[in-house]
Design a protein around this motif. Structure first.
Motif, PDB file in Angstrom:
ATOM      1  N   GLU A 184       0.827  -1.211   0.000  1.00  0.00           N
ATOM      2  CA  GLU A 184       0.000   0.000   0.000  1.00  0.00           C
ATOM      3  C   GLU A 184       0.861   1.261   0.000  1.00  0.00           C
ATOM      4  O   GLU A 184       0.507   2.262  -0.626  1.00  0.00           O
ATOM      5  N   LYS A 185       1.987   1.230   0.695  1.00  0.00           N
ATOM      6  CA  LYS A 185       2.901   2.372   0.652  1.00  0.00           C
ATOM      7  C   LYS A 185       3.454   2.567  -0.758  1.00  0.00           C
ATOM      8  O   LYS A 185       3.615   3.705  -1.220  1.00  0.00           O
ATOM      9  N   ARG A 186       3.726   1.454  -1.442  1.00  0.00           N
ATOM     10  CA  ARG A 186       4.215   1.545  -2.813  1.00  0.00           C
ATOM     11  C   ARG A 186       3.153   2.166  -3.715  1.00  0.00           C
ATOM     12  O   ARG A 186       3.460   2.988  -4.592  1.00  0.00           O
ATOM     13  N   GLN A 187       1.879   1.768  -3.495  1.00  0.00           N
ATOM     14  CA  GLN A 187       0.791   2.325  -4.294  1.00  0.00           C
ATOM     15  C   GLN A 187       0.651   3.826  -4.056  1.00  0.00           C
ATOM     16  O   GLN A 187       0.436   4.600  -4.996  1.00  0.00           O
ATOM     17  N   ILE A 188       0.782   4.248  -2.802  1.00  0.00           N
ATOM     18  CA  ILE A 188       0.681   5.671  -2.482  1.00  0.00           C
ATOM     19  C   ILE A 188       1.785   6.451  -3.186  1.00  0.00           C
ATOM     20  O   ILE A 188       1.550   7.507  -3.784  1.00  0.00           O
ATOM     21  N   ASN A 189       2.995   5.927  -3.128  1.00  0.00           N
ATOM     22  CA  ASN A 189       4.119   6.603  -3.779  1.00  0.00           C
ATOM     23  C   ASN A 189       3.918   6.684  -5.289  1.00  0.00           C
ATOM     24  O   ASN A 189       4.255   7.681  -5.926  1.00  0.00           O
ATOM     25  N   TYR A 190       3.342   5.624  -5.844  1.00  0.00           N
ATOM     26  CA  TYR A 190       3.071   5.625  -7.282  1.00  0.00           C
ATOM     27  C   TYR A 190       2.061   6.722  -7.625  1.00  0.00           C
ATOM     28  O   TYR A 190       2.255   7.483  -8.584  1.00  0.00           O
ATOM     29  N   LEU A 191       0.986   6.800  -6.839  1.00  0.00           N
ATOM     30  CA  LEU A 191      -0.051   7.789  -7.117  1.00  0.00           C
ATOM     31  C   LEU A 191       0.479   9.211  -6.965  1.00  0.00           C
ATOM     32  O   LEU A 191       0.137  10.099  -7.749  1.00  0.00           O
ATOM     33  N   LYS A 192       1.310   9.425  -5.968  1.00  0.00           N
ATOM     34  CA  LYS A 192       1.880  10.759  -5.782  1.00  0.00           C
ATOM     35  C   LYS A 192       2.738  11.155  -6.970  1.00  0.00           C
ATOM     36  O   LYS A 192       2.853  12.339  -7.302  1.00  0.00           O
ATOM     37  N   LYS A 193       3.330  10.171  -7.606  1.00  0.00           N
ATOM     38  CA  LYS A 193       4.179  10.449  -8.761  1.00  0.00           C
ATOM     39  C   LYS A 193       3.364  10.637 -10.032  1.00  0.00           C
ATOM     40  O   LYS A 193       3.646  11.541 -10.830  1.00  0.00           O
ATOM     41  N   TYR A 194       2.350   9.807 -10.231  1.00  0.00           N
ATOM     42  CA  TYR A 194       1.648   9.793 -11.517  1.00  0.00           C
ATOM     43  C   TYR A 194       0.318  10.544 -11.534  1.00  0.00           C
ATOM     44  O   TYR A 194      -0.260  10.731 -12.596  1.00  0.00           O
ATOM     45  N   LEU A 195      -0.170  10.972 -10.356  1.00  0.00           N
ATOM     46  CA  LEU A 195      -1.347  11.835 -10.375  1.00  0.00           C
ATOM     47  C   LEU A 195      -0.848  13.251 -10.656  1.00  0.00           C
ATOM     48  O   LEU A 195      -0.785  14.110  -9.775  1.00  0.00           O
ATOM     49  N   ASP A 196      -0.487  13.479 -11.909  1.00  0.00           N
ATOM     50  CA  ASP A 196       0.092  14.758 -12.290  1.00  0.00           C
ATOM     51  C   ASP A 196      -1.010  15.731 -12.705  1.00  0.00           C
ATOM     52  O   ASP A 196      -2.198  15.478 -12.499  1.00  0.00           O
ATOM     53  N   SER A 197      -0.589  16.858 -13.290  1.00  0.00           N
ATOM     54  CA  SER A 197      -1.542  17.918 -13.619  1.00  0.00           C
ATOM     55  C   SER A 197      -2.576  17.488 -14.656  1.00  0.00           C
ATOM     56  O   SER A 197      -3.594  18.151 -14.827  1.00  0.00           O
TER      57      SER A 197
END
Length: 628
Positions: free
Chosen positions: A420-433
């Protein structure tokens, strides 16, 4: 201290709404979802501004429409006894927590739990105690009965129910507001203590030019300047000493006085107690008068704010407000202040938006990184640049679910496991503008790559007759196979109806992946996984358009994408159907160029072009009512 929870009942577009808040909270969502209404509801409790005092006396339009409609239908239904009908009330409840010792002295009387760790303030707009609802309903029903007799039963029945309901009055004049603290509704909040809590709103329609001049008593600049003690401006008065003498010695002023006296001699009489000599007296201005003469100017070559660009004035206005709230040692600092910042991106270009957003949270933090106790920041935004710069832990999305507005934090439901931490980090990276648009939409399509991203909007328009924008449908390219990271948001409670378009990858090492994904989410009614029949999206596309009009469009596209090889292939093909593998081999290394050119061709003319079935089925899932 901060408002940790806000509950709203029957206020504007909120029926029964509940949201947890944080020291810094970013609120996003589609237009007209209630972001401004949420901030206004806080103002009904915490604002000491004169305009909000007036606003606390609400209007009929401030009630949730369905609540009023339900009441009127109950009155119209004469089978319901009047005593069983409840007149609606607006209730806004704010829960406070995490205060310091100074703040505790203010909120002690508002404690609301046995651990004394929470306090509540509740605004209520309800009928006055002397309101006789039975009498009111009886009169309303009698009025309708008399009108029916006057008009005749047959004619009365022809009137639409909506018009009949409009004849029923809502007794807004019998309503009043009260603010109470704690769980005892009878205990009104002490006005002195309530005054120690403030609410500052920089609304979306702010008039920066007016607020940056101190000429208005309620203007922000005047309030900032006037917040200091008068003694701090005492030295300004020294500069005015001798001004009276200078006025008396001025030849122009002396001439005016003499001319007035001469005219007065002609039209008036002198008496023993008066003569016709006039003088001009200089009234020493007080500090407030001096402050009203000040305005902000900006830049090395100072010009008036009226000459500034709108974006620059907006930044000045925000800076002025933040300077007003940021200094906790200021003489008139309050015990607690909520700052509502609506659409800080107004008139700012992308770089400025990024810079502003990157620094907003730091404004209310201590040097050790902890949040200050005296300020809470709540901002709303439609800017993808600002939205993605604020920590997703603090970002809540307002959305419709089952007809009601609900709140969902982007990272709600994610735990602390390594996955789940990996998923959060992924979303923070790819939920871009660009990808953040999924939170402003009611439908979502997740696609594997750029080809699907380019062509899906065209297919959607062909199938539904509407653009993806008209249908509030967002398309997110997951750049490969990272569907699960985005789908977890939907599983955790975000309302979006989500379509997944994925390749079957038949004949490759990952050929089981698509079926495993489909099986995993089969039990989630908001998620629909559609898999290509052949190994890739492009092959399905070619296969269902290998003849007739579809063939003409594909051949025309190929000749543009591969001018030499494409021309030869089309010539050699003649009247035969397109061979899927041969055609695919020509575009395999040109997928994005092929998709772009095909999208342009289909925009111009799509007659006879076939959409792959798995994509058609996916569009039907997203929009079953509009699909042709």
């Amino acid at each position: 201290m901060y408002v940790s929870q806000l509950e709203i009942s029957n206020y504007r577009n909120f029926t029964n709404f509940n949201v947890k808040l944080k020291p810094v909270t970013q609120i996003i969502g589609e237009n007209n979802i209630g972001k401004s209404n949420l901030l206004d509801s806080l103002g009904l409790i915490f604002s000491q501004d004169v305009s909000f005092f007036k606003r606390r006396i609400l209007e009929i339009s401030d009630f949730n429409y369905n609540t009023i409609l339900e009441l009127k239908k109950s009155i119209l239904n004469t089978s319901i006894p009047p005593q069983d009908i409840l007149y609606p009330k607006i209730v806004i409840k704010a829960t406070l927590k995490d205060w310091n010792l100074k703040q505790e002295a203010v909120i002690t009387d508002w404690m609301s739990n046995s651990d004394f760790t929470e306090a509540t303030l509740t605004y209520t707009f309800a009928p006055i105690s002397s309101f006789d609802k039975v009498e009111e309903i009886t009169q309303q029903r009698q009025f309708l009965k008399d009108y029916e007799e006057e008009l005749g039963t047959e004619e009365f029945k022809k009137i639409p129910e909506s018009e009949i309901l409009n004849l029923i009055n809502f007794p807004i004049s019998k309503y009043h507001y009260r603010i109470h603290g704690g769980n005892q509704n009878e205990s009104l909040a002490n006005a002195y203590h309530l005054n120690q809590l403030k609410f500052e709103l920089l609304d979306a329609l702010r008039d920066a030019k007016s607020e940056l001049s101190a000429s208005r008593n309620n203007g922000l600049l005047f309030r900032v300047l006037n917040a200091n003690e008068e003694t701090e401006y005492q030295d300004l008065k020294k500069q005015l000493v001798g001004l009276q003498r200078a006025i008396e010695d001025n030849d122009a002023i002396s001439g005016i006085k003499n001319r007035i006296s001469e005219q007065l001699d002609k039209i008036s009489l002198s008496t023993e107690t008066s003569n016709n000599v006039v003088d001009l007296i200089f009234s020493l201005p007080n500090v407030a008068d001096l402050l009203r003469k000040l305005s902000l100017i900006y830049n090395d070559n100072p010009i008036k704010i009226e000459r500034n660009g709108t974006g620059r004035n907006n930044l000045l206005f925000i800076s002025l407000m933040l300077s007003f709230i940021e200094d906790p040692e200021r003489m008139q600092s309050t015990f607690f202040r909520i700052v509502g910042l609506e659409e800080p991106e107004a008139h700012l270009h992308a770089n400025l938006q990024n810079h502003l957003a990157s620094n907003l949270e730091g404004l209310i933090k201590e040097e050790d990184g902890t949040y200050r106790k005296d300020i809470q920041l709540i901002l709303t935004s439609h800017s993808n640049h600002i939205t993605t710069k604020i920590d997703f832990e603090n970002t809540v999305v307002l959305h419709f679910k089952n007809g009601n507005v609900q709140a969902h934090y982007i990272l709600d439901g994610f735990g602390t496991t390594a996955e789940e931490k990996r998923q959060i980090n992924y979303l923070k990276k790819y939920l871009d503008s660009e990808n953040i648009n999924l939170f402003y939409s009611r439908r979502l399509a997740l696609v594997e790559g750029i080809s699907e991203k380019l062509l899906f909007p065209i297919f959607y328009k062909i199938k539904t007759g509407e653009t993806v924008d008209q249908s509030a449908c967002a398309i997110v390219n997951v750049n490969g196979l990272a569907f699960k990271n985005f789908l977890q948001i939907v599983v955790n409670g975000f309302h979006t109806k989500c379509l997944v378009l994925t390749d079957s990858d038949i004949g490759t090492k990952s050929e089981d992946r698509a079926e495993e994904l489909k099986n995993k989410y089969d039990g989630v009614d908001k998620i629909n996984v559609q898999i290509s029949e052949l190994s890739t999206f492009e092959k399905d596309l070619i296969d269902c358009n290998k003849s007739k009009e579809g063939k003409k469009i594909l051949c025309g596209t190929l000749k543009i994408v591969r001018p030499n090889a494409g021309e030869k292939y089309v010539d050699d093909l003649g009247t035969d159907d397109i061979n899927v593998e041969n055609y695919f081999s020509l575009i395999e290394d040109y997928k994005s160029e092929f998709a772009l050119q095909l999208s342009l061709s289909l925009t111009a003319e799509h007659t006879g072009f076939n959409i792959p079935k798995y994509i058609e089925d996916g569009i039907s899932f997203l929009d079953p009512l509009i699909c042709k």
